[in-house]
Design a protein around this motif. Structure first.
Motif, PDB file in Angstrom:
ATOM      1  N   UNK A   1       0.841  -1.192   0.000  1.00 53.80           N
ATOM      2  CA  UNK A   1       0.000   0.000   0.000  1.00 53.80           C
ATOM      3  C   UNK A   1       0.881   1.248   0.000  1.00 53.80           C
ATOM      4  N   UNK A   2       0.541   2.224  -0.827  1.00 55.41           N
ATOM      5  CA  UNK A   2       1.301   3.472  -0.876  1.00 55.41           C
ATOM      6  C   UNK A   2       1.268   4.134   0.499  1.00 55.41           C
ATOM      7  N   UNK A   3       2.346   4.842   0.825  1.00 51.73           N
ATOM      8  CA  UNK A   3       2.463   5.413   2.171  1.00 51.73           C
ATOM      9  C   UNK A   3       1.363   6.426   2.461  1.00 51.73           C
ATOM     10  N   UNK A   4       1.006   7.275   1.459  1.00 52.31           N
ATOM     11  CA  UNK A   4      -0.025   8.278   1.747  1.00 52.31           C
ATOM     12  C   UNK A   4      -1.374   7.618   2.013  1.00 52.31           C
ATOM     13  N   UNK A   5      -1.643   6.478   1.377  1.00 55.77           N
ATOM     14  CA  UNK A   5      -2.883   5.752   1.651  1.00 55.77           C
ATOM     15  C   UNK A   5      -2.821   5.084   3.007  1.00 55.77           C
ATOM     16  N   UNK A   6      -1.643   4.633   3.380  1.00 53.04           N
ATOM     17  CA  UNK A   6      -1.463   4.027   4.701  1.00 53.04           C
ATOM     18  C   UNK A   6      -1.717   5.061   5.795  1.00 53.04           C
ATOM     19  N   UNK A   7      -1.189   6.272   5.590  1.00 51.96           N
ATOM     20  CA  UNK A   7      -1.404   7.345   6.571  1.00 51.96           C
ATOM     21  C   UNK A   7      -2.871   7.747   6.596  1.00 51.96           C
TER      22      UNK A   7
ATOM     23  N   UNK B   1       6.879   8.719  10.598  1.00 58.10           N
ATOM     24  CA  UNK B   1       7.718   7.754   9.887  1.00 58.10           C
ATOM     25  C   UNK B   1       8.008   6.546  10.773  1.00 58.10           C
ATOM     26  N   UNK B   2       8.233   6.791  12.077  1.00 58.62           N
ATOM     27  CA  UNK B   2       8.485   5.688  13.005  1.00 58.62           C
ATOM     28  C   UNK B   2       7.227   4.843  13.194  1.00 58.62           C
ATOM     29  N   UNK B   3       6.069   5.505  13.294  1.00 56.45           N
ATOM     30  CA  UNK B   3       4.809   4.782  13.481  1.00 56.45           C
ATOM     31  C   UNK B   3       4.545   3.837  12.310  1.00 56.45           C
ATOM     32  N   UNK B   4       4.810   4.324  11.093  1.00 60.32           N
ATOM     33  CA  UNK B   4       4.481   3.557   9.895  1.00 60.32           C
ATOM     34  C   UNK B   4       5.680   2.796   9.325  1.00 60.32           C
ATOM     35  N   UNK B   5       6.816   2.885  10.013  1.00 56.59           N
ATOM     36  CA  UNK B   5       8.005   2.122   9.659  1.00 56.59           C
ATOM     37  C   UNK B   5       8.451   2.390   8.228  1.00 56.59           C
ATOM     38  N   UNK B   6       8.548   3.661   7.900  1.00 57.59           N
ATOM     39  CA  UNK B   6       9.072   4.085   6.603  1.00 57.59           C
ATOM     40  C   UNK B   6      10.138   5.137   6.856  1.00 57.59           C
ATOM     41  N   UNK B   7      10.877   5.482   5.801  1.00 58.90           N
ATOM     42  CA  UNK B   7      11.899   6.511   5.959  1.00 58.90           C
ATOM     43  C   UNK B   7      11.237   7.881   6.133  1.00 58.90           C
ATOM     44  N   UNK B   8      11.995   8.794   6.690  1.00 60.40           N
ATOM     45  CA  UNK B   8      11.469  10.146   6.892  1.00 60.40           C
ATOM     46  C   UNK B   8      11.188  10.810   5.552  1.00 60.40           C
TER      47      UNK B   8
ATOM     48  N   UNK C   1       4.636  11.540   1.410  1.00 69.06           N
ATOM     49  CA  UNK C   1       3.248  11.143   1.675  1.00 69.06           C
ATOM     50  C   UNK C   1       2.454  12.312   2.247  1.00 69.06           C
ATOM     51  N   UNK C   2       3.061  13.061   3.162  1.00 67.56           N
ATOM     52  CA  UNK C   2       2.374  14.205   3.768  1.00 67.56           C
ATOM     53  C   UNK C   2       2.121  15.305   2.736  1.00 67.56           C
ATOM     54  N   UNK C   3       3.065  15.481   1.818  1.00 68.80           N
ATOM     55  CA  UNK C   3       2.860  16.482   0.766  1.00 68.80           C
ATOM     56  C   UNK C   3       1.691  16.094  -0.137  1.00 68.80           C
ATOM     57  N   UNK C   4       1.562  14.789  -0.398  1.00 71.91           N
ATOM     58  CA  UNK C   4       0.427  14.320  -1.195  1.00 71.91           C
ATOM     59  C   UNK C   4      -0.888  14.602  -0.472  1.00 71.91           C
ATOM     60  N   UNK C   5      -0.929  14.324   0.824  1.00 72.39           N
ATOM     61  CA  UNK C   5      -2.142  14.575   1.605  1.00 72.39           C
ATOM     62  C   UNK C   5      -2.432  16.066   1.727  1.00 72.39           C
ATOM     63  N   UNK C   6      -1.387  16.876   1.752  1.00 70.31           N
ATOM     64  CA  UNK C   6      -1.606  18.325   1.784  1.00 70.31           C
ATOM     65  C   UNK C   6      -2.199  18.794   0.461  1.00 70.31           C
ATOM     66  N   UNK C   7      -1.693  18.258  -0.653  1.00 68.28           N
ATOM     67  CA  UNK C   7      -2.227  18.632  -1.967  1.00 68.28           C
ATOM     68  C   UNK C   7      -3.692  18.230  -2.103  1.00 68.28           C
ATOM     69  N   UNK C   8      -4.091  17.172  -1.410  1.00 69.66           N
ATOM     70  CA  UNK C   8      -5.474  16.717  -1.441  1.00 69.66           C
ATOM     71  C   UNK C   8      -6.347  17.478  -0.449  1.00 69.66           C
ATOM     72  N   UNK C   9      -5.749  18.361   0.350  1.00 69.26           N
ATOM     73  CA  UNK C   9      -6.528  19.165   1.285  1.00 69.26           C
ATOM     74  C   UNK C   9      -6.875  18.457   2.578  1.00 69.26           C
ATOM     75  N   UNK C  10      -6.188  17.368   2.900  1.00 61.99           N
ATOM     76  CA  UNK C  10      -6.496  16.613   4.110  1.00 61.99           C
ATOM     77  C   UNK C  10      -5.716  17.142   5.311  1.00 61.99           C
ATOM     78  N   UNK C  11      -4.472  17.534   5.088  1.00 62.65           N
ATOM     79  CA  UNK C  11      -3.656  18.112   6.161  1.00 62.65           C
ATOM     80  C   UNK C  11      -3.035  19.416   5.674  1.00 62.65           C
ATOM     81  N   UNK C  12      -2.600  20.219   6.624  1.00 64.16           N
ATOM     82  CA  UNK C  12      -1.791  21.394   6.326  1.00 64.16           C
ATOM     83  C   UNK C  12      -0.460  21.222   7.036  1.00 64.16           C
TER      84      UNK C  12
END
Length: 276
Positions: A1-7, A33-40, A46-57
Motif C-alpha cells: 500500500x502506498x504510504x499516503x494511503x497508509x497514513x 515515519x516511526x509509526x508507519x516504519x518508513x523513511x522520513x 506522503x504528507x505532501x500528497x495529503x496536503x495537496x489533497x486538502x487533508x492536512x496542512x
C-alpha cells in the motif's frame, strides 16, 4: 500500500476511535515515519500528497521537522479522501453514471438561483464557447460545470461527493469521444444542453433543470452506443488531446497503444482504453 494511503487509513481509524479530532496537530514527520516504519523522506512525500489533497496542512517545526495538522472543515476533509479512494479503485460504469445522475438531479431540485455558484457556471459556459479548446480542456471544463451545478444546492457534502467523482467522469467521457460519429456536432450539442440547463436554473425552474441534466448525462452514452448497465469498468486516465477540437474522430482514435510509453509519467498522459 502506498504510504499516503497508509497514513490516510491510519487517520480515519484514529478519528473513528476518537483519538484525533479535526483541526488537531498530528505527530511530526519523524514520529509518523516511526509509526508507519518508513523513511522520513518517504513520509514527507506522503504528507505532501495529503496536503495537496486538502487533508492536512503542513507547518515548519523545530529541527527542520514538518508538523502536519488536520484540516478543520469536515467536507473539505471528506472530499479529498473520497478522491483518493476513487482514483485508486475500479468501478462499473453503471455505478458512476447512476451516482452522478442521483447527485445532480437532487442538487438541481433544491438549487438556489441566487447561489454564488451561478457566477461560476456563467464563466464556465463562456470558456466552453471558445472554438480553440482542446478535447482535454473541453472535458475538464464540462466536469467543472457539473460540479458547479451541485454547488447550487448549498450542501457541502453533496458538493464534496460530486468533486470526488471528477477524475472518473473526466476519464470515461473522454473515452466516449472515440465512439461518437462527429465530435464537432457532439460538442455543439453539449454546449447547447449546458446553456439550457443553466437557463432553466436561472429562471427558477428546478424540475426542468433536473430533468434536462438527467437526459444530458444519459444521452452521452446512448449517442456513443455504450450501455452503462453492462459489466464495463471505468477506463484509465485520459491522454493529451490535440490543440483544437477535431471535426471527426476515427473509431479507433482512442485505442491504447501497448508499445507506447508515457514520457512525462503523469496520470493524464496515458492512452485511454476504449469502452467495449
Amino acid at each position: 500500500m502506498a504510504t499516503h494511503r497508509q497514513v490516510l487509513q491510519w487517520l480515519e481509524n484514529e478519528l473513528f476511535d476518537g483519538n484525533l479530532v479535526l483541526g488537531q496537530q498530528l505527530p511530526s514527520d519523524r514520529d509518523l515515519a516511526a509509526i508507519h516504519r518508513v523513511s522520513r523522506a518517504t513520509m514527507r512525500e506522503a504528507l505532501k500528497t495529503l496536503e495537496a489533497q486538502g487533508i492536512v496542512r503542513l507547518f515548519d517545526g523545530p529541527r527542520k521537522s514538518i508538523l502536519p495538522m488536520l484540516v478543520r472543515e469536515p467536507a473539505a476533509s471528506a472530499g479529498p479522501a473520497l478522491q483518493l479512494h476513487m482514483a485508486t479503485s475500479d468501478y462499473p460504469l453503471r455505478d458512476i453514471v447512476q451516482t452522478r445522475v442521483l447527485l445532480e438531479t437532487w442538487a438541481l431540485e433544491r438549487a438556489d438561483p441566487q447561489h454564488p455558484a451561478m457566477a461560476e457556471l456563467r464563466g464556465l459556459l463562456e470558456q466552453m464557447a471558445r472554438e480553440d479548446l482542446s478535447l482535454k480542456e473541453f472535458h475538464h471544463l464540462e466536469v467543472s460545470f457539473h460540479i458547479a451545478l451541485c454547488k447550487t444546492a448549498g450542501n457541502s457534502v453533496v458538493s464534496a461527493l460530486m468533486s470526488s467523482l471528477r477524475d472518473s467522469i473526466y476519464e470515461y467521457t473522454m473515452a466516449l469521444v472515440g465512439h461518437v460519429p462527429l465530435w464537432s456536432a457532439t460538442s455543439e450539442r453539449l454546449r447547447a444542453e449546458h446553456r439550457a440547463i443553466y437557463s432553466a436554473l436561472e429562471a427558477g425552474d428546478r424540475t426542468l433543470a433536473a430533468r434536462l441534466v438527467a437526459e444530458h448525462v444519459e444521452y452521452q452514452y446512448q449517442e456513443a452506443g455504450v450501455d452503462p448497465d453492462q459489466e464495463q469498468r471505468t477506463p484509465g486516465p485520459a491522454p493529451d488531446a490535440p490543440t483544437a477540437l477535431p471535426t471527426a474522430l476515427p473509431e479507433d482514435a482512442f485505442e491504447p497503444d501497448p508499445g507506447q510509453e508515457d514520457p512525462a509519467g503523469g496520470p493524464d498522459r496515458r492512452d485511454v482504453p476504449r469502452i467495449a
